[in-house]
Design a protein around this motif. Sequence first.
Motif, mmCIF file in Angstrom:
data_model
loop_
_atom_site.group_PDB
_atom_site.id
_atom_site.type_symbol
_atom_site.label_atom_id
_atom_site.label_comp_id
_atom_site.label_asym_id
_atom_site.label_seq_id
_atom_site.Cartn_x
_atom_site.Cartn_y
_atom_site.Cartn_z
ATOM 1 N N ARG A 183 60.603 65.264 -96.300
ATOM 2 C CA ARG A 183 61.525 64.505 -95.448
ATOM 3 C C ARG A 183 61.715 65.196 -94.108
ATOM 4 O O ARG A 183 61.812 64.536 -93.064
ATOM 5 C CB ARG A 183 62.877 64.325 -96.136
ATOM 6 N N LEU A 184 61.753 66.528 -94.106
ATOM 7 C CA LEU A 184 61.850 67.251 -92.841
ATOM 8 C C LEU A 184 60.579 67.082 -92.006
ATOM 9 O O LEU A 184 60.645 67.052 -90.777
ATOM 10 C CB LEU A 184 62.134 68.731 -93.097
ATOM 11 N N ASP B 7 58.795 64.285 -92.062
ATOM 12 C CA ASP B 7 58.933 62.925 -91.537
ATOM 13 C C ASP B 7 59.873 62.873 -90.338
ATOM 14 O O ASP B 7 59.682 62.072 -89.432
ATOM 15 C CB ASP B 7 59.450 61.976 -92.625
ATOM 16 N N ARG B 8 60.875 63.727 -90.332
ATOM 17 C CA ARG B 8 61.846 63.756 -89.231
ATOM 18 C C ARG B 8 61.359 64.592 -88.048
ATOM 19 O O ARG B 8 62.012 64.643 -87.014
ATOM 20 C CB ARG B 8 63.170 64.314 -89.724
ATOM 21 N N TRP C 56 60.870 67.976 -88.045
ATOM 22 C CA TRP C 56 61.380 69.344 -88.023
ATOM 23 C C TRP C 56 60.339 70.340 -88.515
ATOM 24 O O TRP C 56 60.352 71.495 -88.106
ATOM 25 C CB TRP C 56 62.621 69.460 -88.893
#
Length: 55
Positions: free
Chosen positions: A36-37, A39-40, A42
């Motif tokens: 998820r990081l 995808d964001r 980061w």
Amino acid sequence: MRQATGPIMAREVGEVVGVHISVKAKLEPLRSKLVRLVDRGWLRKLPDGRFTTRL
């Protein structure tokens, strides 16, 4: 991630944050959080499955 000398596996992140890495059910949620990081924007995930910070 920033303390690592290079790209690291989710298992190594789990060792640092105190997740029981021998139990797959504990490691998979950590791996999904790392994704998820990614995808964001980061983190960056390399083709071999290791994670690193964005440069």
